[in-house]
Write an enzyme that holds these catalytic residues in place. Sequence first.
Site, mmCIF file in Angstrom:
data_model
loop_
_atom_site.group_PDB
_atom_site.id
_atom_site.type_symbol
_atom_site.label_atom_id
_atom_site.label_comp_id
_atom_site.label_asym_id
_atom_site.label_seq_id
_atom_site.Cartn_x
_atom_site.Cartn_y
_atom_site.Cartn_z
ATOM 1 N N HIS B 68 8.097 -5.243 -10.391
ATOM 2 C CA HIS B 68 9.392 -5.068 -9.723
ATOM 3 C C HIS B 68 10.035 -6.432 -9.488
ATOM 4 C CE1 HIS B 68 6.532 -5.602 -6.395
ATOM 5 N NE2 HIS B 68 7.545 -5.982 -5.640
ATOM 6 N N ASP B 72 7.967 -12.664 -5.440
ATOM 7 C CA ASP B 72 6.523 -12.912 -5.474
ATOM 8 C C ASP B 72 5.865 -12.140 -6.621
ATOM 9 O OD1 ASP B 72 7.080 -10.569 -4.056
ATOM 10 O OD2 ASP B 72 5.191 -10.637 -2.956
ATOM 11 N N HIS B 157 8.766 1.658 -3.211
ATOM 12 C CA HIS B 157 8.846 0.244 -2.826
ATOM 13 C C HIS B 157 10.264 -0.338 -2.893
ATOM 14 C CE1 HIS B 157 7.400 -3.608 -1.693
ATOM 15 N NE2 HIS B 157 7.844 -4.175 -2.791
ATOM 16 N N ASP B 178 3.635 -3.207 -6.136
ATOM 17 C CA ASP B 178 3.751 -2.788 -4.741
ATOM 18 C C ASP B 178 4.260 -1.358 -4.765
ATOM 19 O OD1 ASP B 178 3.035 -5.313 -4.186
ATOM 20 O OD2 ASP B 178 4.944 -5.949 -3.308
ATOM 21 N N GLU B 203 -2.373 -2.905 -4.713
ATOM 22 C CA GLU B 203 -2.007 -3.820 -3.641
ATOM 23 C C GLU B 203 -2.662 -3.326 -2.357
ATOM 24 O OE1 GLU B 203 0.879 -3.540 -1.002
ATOM 25 O OE2 GLU B 203 2.050 -1.883 -1.803
ATOM 26 N N HIS B 430 -3.252 -8.571 -3.548
ATOM 27 C CA HIS B 430 -2.029 -8.561 -2.760
ATOM 28 C C HIS B 430 -2.310 -8.111 -1.330
ATOM 29 C CE1 HIS B 430 2.176 -7.806 -1.687
ATOM 30 N NE2 HIS B 430 2.525 -8.448 -2.776
#
EC number: 3.1.27.-
Lengths: 644, 610
Positions: B68, B72, B157, B178, B203, B430
Amino acid sequence: MKLYCLSGHPTLPCNVLKFKSTTIMLDCGLDTTSVLNFLPLPLVHSPRLSKLPGWVSKDGTVNLEKELKECAGRVFVDSQPEFCLPERELLDLSTIDVILISNYHCMMALPYITEHTGFTGTVYATEPTLQIGRLLMEELVNFMERVPKAQSATCWKNKEIQRMLPGPLKDAVDVWTWKRCYSMQEVNSALSKVQLVGYSQKVELFGAVQISPLSSGYSLGSSNWIIQSHHEKVSYVSGSSLLTTHPQPMDQSSLKNSDVLILTGLTQMPTANPDGMLGEFCSNLAMTIRAGGNVLVPCYSSGVIYDLLECLYQFIESASLGTTPFYFISPVANSSLEFSQIFAEWLCHNKQTKVYLPEPPFPHAELIQTNKLKHYPSIHGDFSSEFRQPCVVFTGHPSLRFGDVVHFMELWGKSSLNTIIFTEPDFSYLDALAPYQPLAMKCVYCPIDTRLNFHQVSKLLKEVQPVHVVCPEQYTQPPLTQSHRSDLMLELQPPPMPYRRCSVLNLPFRRRYERVYILPELANSLVPSEIKPGISVATVSAVLHSKDNKHTLQSTNVFLPCLVLAPKPLLSGAVPLEAFLATLQKHGITEVKVEETADGHILHLQAEDTLIQLEEDGTHIVCDNNEPLRTTLRDLVLRFLQKL
Amino acid sequence: MPEIKVTPLGAGQDVGRSCILVSIGGKNIMLDCGMHMGYNDDRRFPDFSYITQNGRLTDFLDCVIISHFHLDHCGALPYMSEMVGYDGPIYMTHPTKAICPILLEDFRKITVDKKGETNFFTSQMIKDCMKKVIPLNLHQTVQVDDELEIKAYYAGHVLGAAMVHIKVGSESVVYTGDYNMTPDRHLGAAWIDKCRPDILISESTYATTIRDSKRCRERDFLKKVHETIERGGKVLIPVFALGRAQELCILLETFWERMNLKAPIYFSTGLTEKANHYYKLFITWTNQKIRKTFVQRNMFEFKHIKAFDRSYADNPGPMVVFATPGMLHAGQSLQIFKKWAGNEKNMVIMPGYCVQGTIGHKILNGQRKLEMEGRATSVTLCCPLAPIKLQIVLDVKLQVEYMSFSAHADAKGIMQLIRMAEPRNMVLVHGEAVKMEFLKGKIEQEFNCYMPANGETITVTTNPSVPVDISLNLLKREMALGGPLPDPKKPRTMHGTLIMKENSLKLVSSEQALKELGLNEHQLRFTCRVQLQDPHSDPDTLHRIYTHLKSVLKGYTIQHLPDGTVMVESIVIKVSSSAEDTNTKVLLLSWSYQVKYFQCSYLTDGLYRD
C-alpha cells in the site's frame, strides 16, 4: 463434451457446455428483436396511435381489431411488448451449475433462467458487467412498468390465425414462448446470485474445471472465458473488440492452445467501419442543428454512448455547437454516467492514466459540469421546464417501441428539419421506424458496432490456433443480402462446426489425462531407473484417494499390506547369452549345454535337469518341482531386464 | 527438501521501513520497500547490500510487490530502483500506483527542499520508478513468469491496500501488508481465501491489544471535538492526507449534519482535496455502504468541510482543522500547532501512531515545553527578545488527545485472518518485539511462529506433493475396481508406471508405458513338470483334473479349452503321457512371471489335494 445451443441469435448467445461433470451456461442473451412486431408504448396519449385501424382478414372471417393494428401496410400487435427467450426445453435448467456472463448486453435473459426454474447455481460476472447490467435491466423494467398496458394479446398467436397474418408476423417463430418483461423483484433475485470475478482470476468449479475471464475489449468489464482442466482447454469468445475505445484492450494471447474455441458476438455490421460511422454521425448532427432542427439519437444508456459523448466533447467546439443543449434521458442516465467514472481498473491505458492524476476518465464529467450535457430520468419533471430547442437528445430504447424515445418520435417525426440518427446495430432501422410511417423527419443510419469483423477474427484465429472452432451457422455463409461476399464469412481449415437454435453438438475431443498428486512420502519411496537417455521410469503401487474431484496417491504401507499386493511389473529388454552364462557360472551352475535355435538358444542345465529357452522377446524356464532353483534362475534372468 | 526462506530487511521486530525478502521455489521476491520515519541517516532505508554488495538488484530479484501507499511501505522504492538499481517488475494496485508517487514527491520535497539533504532521489527518479510499475487488480492471478504467480486480496487499512498470495508450484506464501479486519466508515474488512499457504507473513502492530469497539472510540472523539467547539476553542487534527483523514471527515460531516452545527471545518489545501478526489474515482475500493449509495450521494463530496487557507488560522471563534502531516514534524499542521498551542481552550487530537523524535511523539508523551527552531510568531514565547532565527521554547497549553484510529488488525483480527487462510507457519513482522512475543506464544499452541529480526533469515521446509498426469484409462480402471461409489474407508489401490521425461511426469499402465516408450515386452515364463499315475486317456485325465480343480478352487476362473488345455486364471495346464508308460502322465504347468505366486501355490495345493 457437449454443447447445447439455446439461442439462435449470434450476438445474443446462450449456450450450455457440459464438460467433466460440470454444466456451464455461457451467456444469457435476450433476443429483443421480437418487440419490433409490437406497437410502440407512448408515454403520453398518442391520438395517432390510438386511431390506427384494427386488422381484419381480407375475407373478413378473422377479426382481430382489438389485438392487431395496421400502420402503413404493416400489422403490429397492440400489447405489452414481448421478448424471445432462450430455449428452455432443450435441457433441464435446474441442472446448470454456473452461468458465465461475458458482457452486460449478454445477460438480459438472466431472470428468465435463474428464477422459477429451480436454478440453484452461481452466476459469474465482472463488477462493471453486474452494475451496468443491473442498470440496463432496471431501465427495461422501468420502461415497461411506467406505461402499464392491461391488454395481453394472445389470439394472434393461434397457429391457424398466425398463418393468415401478413409478414413478418406470419413468419415469427415460437411465438407461444415469447414472454413479457420480468419484474424488478426478479431482477434483484437473479442478480443476487452473481459472484464477482476479476480478469485473469482463476475460479475452481468443484475441483473439476477452472474458469477464468479475460478482457475482451468490447465494453466496460466485458470478458471472454477460459474453461479448462489440467489437460483440456475451451475458450469462449463473445463480443470482443480490437478497436481502441474506452475498455481495456482484448487479451488475445491467453486464448492460445485451445482444444475448442466457441466463437460468438462478431460485428453485426461487417461492412460499416465504426470510425467512418462516427464521422458521419457528427456531420449529420451538426448539419441538422445548424438548420435549426433537432437530433434524436436512440441508444442504450451504456456502451457506445460513452464514446459518442467523448467524440462530441472534441467536436462541439470545432463545430461551434457550444450553445446547443445535449440531453441524455433515461431512468438510469445519472447512474450510468457516474458508474462509468469509477471503473479505472477496467479502462484502457489512457483513461487509467487520467485517473492517476486524479481526473475523471471520461470527459462527459466536464460536459456535465459546464452544463453542456444534462441528464434527466424521464421527460416528465425538470426536463419539461428546462427543455430548449434545437437540441440533441440521447434516449432509449433503440427499438423505438418503448422508453422516452417514443415521445420524441411523435413530437419530431412530422418535421423534415429534424433528424433521427441510428447508432445501435441491434435493430433494423426500417423495421424500427415502421409504426411511425409516414415520417417527414430525416433518417440517418450510422450503426457503430466495434465487435470483431471477419478479417480481424480470421487473423486472430490464425494466431491463437484452436484445434476446433464452433460458431453460429450465420458465420459459415455470407449474409443473405450479400451472397457474393465470401469475405463476410468464416473460412477455416478444418471448417468450423456450425450451430443453430436447439442444436446439440458433440465436441470432438477426447480426454486422455487427469491430474493426480503423489504425496511426498510416496514420491520419496519411488525408485526411478533410466531406460533411455533422459527418460526414466518407476513402478508405482499406491492407494488412490479421490475427493472433490482431486486425486492423490499415498503410500500403501500406511494401510494393511495384505490389501494391496502389487501385481508383478511387465518386463522389457533381452537376456544376453554370454553374460547370462557367466552369471550362471558365478552361481555354481557350470554344466550348461548351449544349443542354437531359429530364434535364440536353448540352455540345458544338465546337473539340474532344467531347460532355459532364451529368445529376443522371451525367456522360458522349464524345470521340475524345484522351487528354490526356479526362484534363483528367475532372479538371475530379471537382472538383465527392465521392470515397468 | 524444498525450502522457503524469509528475511526481513526492515520491519523485523520493528515498525517502519517494511522490506521483506522471500525465496520460494527458486524465486526471490521483495515485499514492500519502505522507509523509516524515525531516522534521518542510512537507517532510513532498508540495507539493500544484504542482497548484493556490488551493483544492481535486477539479477537477484524476480519481482517487487508493494502492499500500500504508506511511506513506511513504499518510501524507499525510487532509491532502490533508481539509485541502487532494479529494472524488474514492481507490482501494486491501481490506487497505490496513483497515490504512491504523490506521497513520494511530497516526502522528497520535505527532505530535500526543506531540510536541504542531498544524495536523495529526484522527481525524475520517482517518475522513472513508477514506469516500472505493473498495476494489480484484486483477485487477478498475475503470472510473473512461467512458475511464479501472485494474487492480490483486499486488505482494508487504506485505499488500495492489498494482501498478496505468492505461489510457485504447490508452495505458497501470503504477505498481509497492513490490514484491518473490521470495516470502518470508509473501507471494508480484509478478506482472503482458505488458501493454506506454507507461510503467512503478518503485520502485528497491535499484537497485544484487543481494542474496544470502534463505536465507543468514535463517540469519544465526537464528544471531545464538540466540547471544544462549544467552549469556543479550536481543534487541530494532524493527519496524513490519505486514509484516516477521509474516515474522520465522514464522521464529522455526518455529526455536523445531525447536530446542525455551524462551526467551520477545514482541511488543509492541496493533498487532502486531491485525496478526496482519489476516493471518488476509486470508490470500488471503499466499503459496501459507500459504494451502494455513491450515485445518490458521494460520501467524499463534503458539504461542511471546506478548503483551508493559512489566514483562517487567526480567525476568531471555534473551528476544526485537518492538516498534514500527521506527526507534526513539518508543514502546515506544525505551523497551525505553533499558533494554537498557547491557548488552553484549544485542542489537538492525534489520530494515529507517532514515530519517536517527532513533535507528535513528544506531546503525546506529556512534554509541555518544546524547543524548536523557528521565526518569531504570535505564539506565547518565553523569550520575548528572541532574534529572527533562534531556538524557541514553545509552551504547550492546549489539550492533547490521542485517539487510535489507525486501521490495523488487533490480536483478535490477526487470529481471524489465521482462521481464514489456515497457514502452516506464521512469520510476524511490523510490530514491537515484546508485543510479538505475546502473540507468538498464542499462535505456537497451534503451529510454528517466527519473528525474525532485520537481517535474520528463517527457513521453513515444505513438503509439496508431486503433480503427475495420470492416464484417464488407468484412473478409470482403478476407480471402477473400487466399486461404483468411492468409500473413503476402503482404500483403492493403483498400480502403474511413472514415466519421467524432461519436465513431464506421466503415470500410465505398464502396457501403455511399453507402447509409449517403444519397448518390446519380454515374456518370462515358467514351466513345471508334474508326474501323475492315471490310467485314463490324456483327454480324460485332463477333464478329471478340470472337474477336480473346479470343486476345490472356488472363486477362480477355470476353463477347459478346446485346444486341450485347462486354464486356471492365466496358468496353463497340459497333459501328456510318458513315452514308456501310458499310465504315467506328465502334467505341464506353465505360467508367466506376472502370475501371482500365491495363485501357483493354490493350484499345486489343489492338484495334490486328493
